[in-house]
Design a protein around this motif. Structure first.
Motif, PDB file in Angstrom:
ATOM      1  N   UNK A 117       8.906  -8.284   0.180  1.00  0.00           N
ATOM      2  CA  UNK A 117       9.230  -7.608   1.429  1.00  0.00           C
ATOM      3  C   UNK A 117       8.040  -6.774   1.897  1.00  0.00           C
ATOM      4  N   UNK A 118       8.140  -6.281   3.116  1.00  0.00           N
ATOM      5  CA  UNK A 118       7.082  -5.421   3.641  1.00  0.00           C
ATOM      6  C   UNK A 118       6.848  -4.225   2.731  1.00  0.00           C
ATOM      7  N   UNK A 119       7.925  -3.574   2.309  1.00  0.00           N
ATOM      8  CA  UNK A 119       7.782  -2.406   1.432  1.00  0.00           C
ATOM      9  C   UNK A 119       7.143  -2.786   0.105  1.00  0.00           C
ATOM     10  N   UNK A 120       7.554  -3.890  -0.467  1.00  0.00           N
ATOM     11  CA  UNK A 120       7.005  -4.298  -1.756  1.00  0.00           C
ATOM     12  C   UNK A 120       5.541  -4.711  -1.631  1.00  0.00           C
ATOM     13  N   UNK A 146       2.993   3.220  10.738  1.00  0.00           N
ATOM     14  CA  UNK A 146       2.372   2.104  11.472  1.00  0.00           C
ATOM     15  C   UNK A 146       3.368   1.420  12.408  1.00  0.00           C
ATOM     16  N   UNK A 147       4.508   2.073  12.653  1.00  0.00           N
ATOM     17  CA  UNK A 147       5.442   1.587  13.655  1.00  0.00           C
ATOM     18  C   UNK A 147       6.412   0.527  13.188  1.00  0.00           C
ATOM     19  N   UNK A 148       6.704   0.494  11.869  1.00  0.00           N
ATOM     20  CA  UNK A 148       7.596  -0.536  11.342  1.00  0.00           C
ATOM     21  C   UNK A 148       8.836   0.055  10.673  1.00  0.00           C
ATOM     22  N   UNK A 149       9.300   1.180  11.170  1.00  0.00           N
ATOM     23  CA  UNK A 149      10.545   1.736  10.654  1.00  0.00           C
ATOM     24  C   UNK A 149      11.673   0.721  10.832  1.00  0.00           C
ATOM     25  N   UNK A 150      12.443   0.512   9.781  1.00  0.00           N
ATOM     26  CA  UNK A 150      13.542  -0.435   9.814  1.00  0.00           C
ATOM     27  C   UNK A 150      13.173  -1.846   9.389  1.00  0.00           C
ATOM     28  N   UNK A 151      11.861  -2.121   9.171  1.00  0.00           N
ATOM     29  CA  UNK A 151      11.438  -3.458   8.757  1.00  0.00           C
ATOM     30  C   UNK A 151      10.991  -3.484   7.301  1.00  0.00           C
ATOM     31  N   UNK A 152      11.383  -2.476   6.538  1.00  0.00           N
ATOM     32  CA  UNK A 152      10.939  -2.375   5.146  1.00  0.00           C
ATOM     33  C   UNK A 152      11.350  -3.574   4.302  1.00  0.00           C
ATOM     34  N   UNK A 154      11.894  -6.693   5.393  1.00  0.00           N
ATOM     35  CA  UNK A 154      11.557  -7.978   6.021  1.00  0.00           C
ATOM     36  C   UNK A 154      10.474  -8.696   5.229  1.00  0.00           C
ATOM     37  N   UNK A 155      10.640 -10.002   5.083  1.00  0.00           N
ATOM     38  CA  UNK A 155       9.590 -10.823   4.495  1.00  0.00           C
ATOM     39  C   UNK A 155       8.501 -11.078   5.539  1.00  0.00           C
ATOM     40  N   UNK A 156       7.260 -11.347   5.098  1.00  0.00           N
ATOM     41  CA  UNK A 156       6.181 -11.613   6.057  1.00  0.00           C
ATOM     42  C   UNK A 156       6.514 -12.715   7.060  1.00  0.00           C
TER      43      UNK A 156
END
Length: 242
Positions: A117-120, A146-152, A154-156
């Motif tokens: 995921x994005x966070x990982x 970087x403006x990606x709150x809520x997309x933690x 999400x896969x690339x």
């Protein structure tokens, strides 16, 4: 946009010494089908803390090699490299790992791990180390920055190219680097998204004092930098800061 956390004890580099000092740096590559390719030829270069430097030149000029050598992703044939007053020429093992932790890397092709995921992906550089903060909380805050709150989660594959580059920038900042090396960070993006990514990088410099070295073909991006270094055939041919 919220600023990333700066851990206690960290600080912006002082002005008493260059952030980067390169002396007599040379690097060649040999192939079976051709003569040696001289990617860097006896380069001398200094960069101050907090400075933004654009490195420009045609494909094959040596600009990416210069960044890779400073970041210790490759080793020079000769010459010396100092970052924040410490020699990194020929460092290995633990010292090499420590040097790379002080530097953030942003690449044209993002280099995100597709199954994470994005966070990982942001956390990935921290996995071998013990740190004094919550890794997932840091990743969440950086992704917010970087403006990606809520997309933690999400896969690339579920993110646009610009969003993937934002994840890559968050990953580059996870160790609170004093220097960020960006190799064609807008090369795979449309002009509007590319401008947003550059605004983001410059804004982070303004808040954190991070030094930026950006290899680019884009004269518009270079014009926004405080200094432009032109490279051709492995040599610096022009330096607006010299």
């Amino acid at each position: 946009m919220a600023s990333p956390v700066v851990e206690p004890g960290s600080s912006s580099p002082g002005k008493s010494q260059p952030m980067v000092r390169v002396t007599g740096l040379s690097k060649s590559y040999r192939t079976e089908a051709s003569e040696p390719i001289h990617a860097c030829r006896d380069i001398d270069f200094e960069m101050d803390g907090g400075e933004i430097v654009a490195v420009m030149g045609p494909s094959g000029s040596g600009k990416s090699t210069l960044l890779h050598l400073i970041g210790a992703l490759d080793t020079p044939d000769s010459g010396t490299i100092e970052v924040a007053g410490e020699s990194v020429t020929g460092v290995k093992g633990r010292r090499l790992a420590e040097h790379r932790r002080r530097i953030g890397f942003v690449f044209q092709r993002f280099h995100l791990l597709p199954t994470l995921t994005a966070a990982d992906n942001v956390i990935a550089p921290l996995l071998p180390y013990r740190v004094g903060f919550d890794k997932r909380a840091r990743a969440k805050q950086l992704l917010g920055a970087v403006g990606l709150t809520g997309r933690e989660d999400s896969l690339p594959s579920k993110l646009s190219g610009g969003q993937q580059q934002r994840v890559a920038i968050a990953r580059a900042l996870v160790n609170d680097p004093m220097l960020v090396l960006a190799d064609e960070p807008t090369g795979n993006l449309d002009s509007q998204t590319g401008n947003e990514i550059i605004d983001l990088l410059f804004g982070l410099r303004d808040r954190l004092g991070t030094s930026l070295m950006i290899a680019t073909h884009d004269p518009g991006l270079a014009a926004r930098c405080g200094r432009v270094v032109q490279v051709r055939d492995g040599r610096i041919t022009e330096d607006t800061g010299a």
